[in-house]
Design an enzyme around this catalytic site. Structure first.
Site, mmCIF file in Angstrom:
data_model
loop_
_atom_site.group_PDB
_atom_site.id
_atom_site.type_symbol
_atom_site.label_atom_id
_atom_site.label_comp_id
_atom_site.label_asym_id
_atom_site.label_seq_id
_atom_site.Cartn_x
_atom_site.Cartn_y
_atom_site.Cartn_z
ATOM 1 N N PHE A 298 0.887 -1.143 0.097
ATOM 2 C CA PHE A 298 0.075 0.081 0.125
ATOM 3 C C PHE A 298 1.139 1.299 0.042
ATOM 4 C CE2 PHE A 298 -2.363 3.450 1.889
ATOM 5 C CZ PHE A 298 -3.450 3.619 1.039
ATOM 6 N N ASP B 226 9.388 2.553 1.419
ATOM 7 C CA ASP B 226 8.240 3.401 2.047
ATOM 8 C C ASP B 226 8.222 2.944 3.660
ATOM 9 O OD1 ASP B 226 5.915 4.129 2.851
ATOM 10 O OD2 ASP B 226 4.713 3.347 1.291
ATOM 11 N N LYS C 146 3.165 10.069 8.337
ATOM 12 C CA LYS C 146 2.386 9.421 9.496
ATOM 13 C C LYS C 146 2.933 10.091 10.793
ATOM 14 C CE LYS C 146 -0.551 5.943 7.744
ATOM 15 N NZ LYS C 146 -0.356 5.331 6.522
HETATM 16 C C1 LIG Z 1 -0.549 5.699 5.103
HETATM 17 C C2 LIG Z 1 0.342 4.981 4.077
HETATM 18 C C3 LIG Z 1 0.523 5.718 2.845
HETATM 19 C C4 LIG Z 1 -0.336 6.960 2.397
HETATM 20 O O1 LIG Z 1 -0.181 7.899 3.615
HETATM 21 P P1 LIG Z 1 -1.112 9.214 3.441
HETATM 22 O O2 LIG Z 1 -0.534 10.186 4.282
HETATM 23 O O3 LIG Z 1 -2.298 8.622 3.714
HETATM 24 O O4 LIG Z 1 -1.270 9.717 1.790
HETATM 25 C C5 LIG Z 1 1.669 5.228 2.084
HETATM 26 N N1 LIG Z 1 2.301 4.247 2.366
HETATM 27 C C6 LIG Z 1 2.209 3.523 3.566
HETATM 28 C C7 LIG Z 1 3.021 2.423 3.899
HETATM 29 C C8 LIG Z 1 1.075 3.921 4.399
HETATM 30 O O5 LIG Z 1 1.053 3.151 5.638
#
Ligand SMILES: *Cc1c(COP(=O)(O)O)cnc(C)c1O
Length: 393
Positions: A136, A221, A250
């Site tokens: 994701f 990521d 986050k």
């Molecule tokens: C939450 C998340 C995203 C997206 O971040 P947003 O701040 O919601 O745009 C991308 N990659 C990972 C692994 C995430 O957990």
């Protein structure tokens, strides 16, 4: 029941979420309160965002004093908070250059653009990305294009072209997708949304070696698994496998909307130049004051040491539950990012947890995901276990 705010929201907001019928009003430490005064132990932290819990005095003070001074400048100017936050973040991430965004998704967009621009600068003719199944990375057209979940992608096709998907923790599968057009490989060191899957060390080491061999950039990521959740500042530091580009968001702002992507000098020097990328809000003084204070608190309050200690206790408790409870099939995770594979419908269990006054979330269909604030204590783990056991009964 009929709650005025739920009704208002339902009539005005776009229906893109199945929200719980709860109006949260206030947070204190690791507890949240709804508008009827019900108290919840928070084991979701706003999806891995509120790592320092709610109302941390130093954090609140830093934000208040910045609001009074200056909230926004645009990126045409420098600001003290942005300078300090960038310097601290680059040190924590062991990277050379940082770009602040407003979200995780935007950090992903920036990382993908940096990788494409790098290939363009080098005139390598490369443009393809390899991403992982069950990954994701966000919801924009670029981020969704590298997200390994067809339900998120199909309605929005055609997305950016040149994306291939490989099996996570399967080096042969990655190898099979590499060709002379592969520009970057993007991986979550611990998959979150997809079901809480930590990478195998050999897998990440193997991918790093393949990237070096074929002149491919490695993007990690760290949006969910970063900022102390693994017990190291960033999960890659736990594995000892360094990416060329990494994304964060986050928890870096503990609740204000901020993300970042960072890179090595080699990538920075050969990718995004003035005019290639930008943002109006990104890295404004308010969010950077937050990032700066969060990083200071991490250093001065020894958050990482605490995470390592409390992880041992949490994992022992969850292992015991997994062994003893017939409704729990397995435990997966690292640090304070844990998943329980359930034999019961996970949404039912989550709803019961809410009734018991415990907030937890799901991942990947049948996994109960625990992402508590990093500042939880043993007594909070005990309280969570009691409530969870009741909800599982
Ligand atoms: C939450 C998340 C995203 C997206 O971040 P947003 O701040 O919601 O745009 C991308 N990659 C990972 C692994 C995430 O957990």
């Amino acid at each position: 029941m009929g709650n005025q705010y739920i009704e208002q929201a339902e009539n005005a907001l776009l229906h893109t979420y199945n929200r719980y019928q709860i109006v949260l009003e206030k947070g204190e430490g690791v507890y949240l309160y709804d508008d009827e005064g019900k108290k919840y132990l928070d084991f979701a932290a706003g999806i891995a965002v509120c790592s320092l819990g709610y109302g941390h005095p130093r954090y609140t003070k830093a934000l208040k004093s910045q609001v009074e001074r200056l909230v926004h400048t645009s990126n045409l100017f420098y600001s003290k908070p942005a300078a300090e936050a960038a310097e601290r973040l680059k040190r924590a991430a062991q990277m050379d250059r940082v770009f602040f965004t407003n979200s995780g998704t935007e950090a992903i967009e920036g990382a993908l653009k940096a990788a494409r621009k790098y290939a363009y600068t080098k005139q390598s003719g490369k443009y393809e990305f390899i991403a992982m199944n069950h990954s994701f990375h966000g919801r924009s057209m670029g981020a969704v294009a590298v997200t390994g979940n067809e339900n998120y992608r199909t309605p929005f096709e055609p997305l950016i072209s040149g994306v291939k998907f490989a099996e996570y923790n399967n080096l042969e599968s990655v190898k099979a997708k590499i060709n002379d057009k592969t520009c970057a490989i993007i991986i979550e060191p611990i998959q979150g949304e997809g079901g809480v899957y930590p990478a195998d060390k050999e897998f990440l080491e193997g991918v790093r070696a393949l990237c070096d061999e074929h002149d491919i950039l490695l993007i990690f990521d760290e949006i969910q698994c970063g900022m102390g959740r693994s017990g190291e500042m960033f999960a890659w530091q736990k594995y000892g496998v360094k990416p060329d580009i990494m994304t964060m968001a986050k928890a870096i702002g503990n609740g204000v909307p901020v993300g970042a992507f960072a890179m090595t000098e080699e990538v920075a020097g050969n990718s995004l130049k003035p005019g290639d990328h930008g943002t109006t809000y990104g890295g404004n003084p308010l969010v950077c004051a937050a990032v700066n204070e969060v990083l200071k608190i991490f250093e001065e309050e020894q958050i990482l040491e605490h995470v390592r200690k409390i992880t041992t206790y949490l994992e022992e408790s969850l292992e015991k539950l997994t062994a003893e409870n017939p409704n729990v099939e397995a435990r997966r995770g690292m640090g304070l990012m844990q998943g329980l594979v359930l034999k019961k419908p996970v949404q039912e269990v989550i709803a019961k947890c809410m009734e018991e006054g415990l907030i937890v979330i799901s991942a990947g269909g049948n996994v109960l995901r625990l992402l508590p604030p990093l500042v939880i204590m043993k007594e909070h783990v005990d309280e969570m276990m009691q409530k969870l056991e009741k909800a599982l009964a």
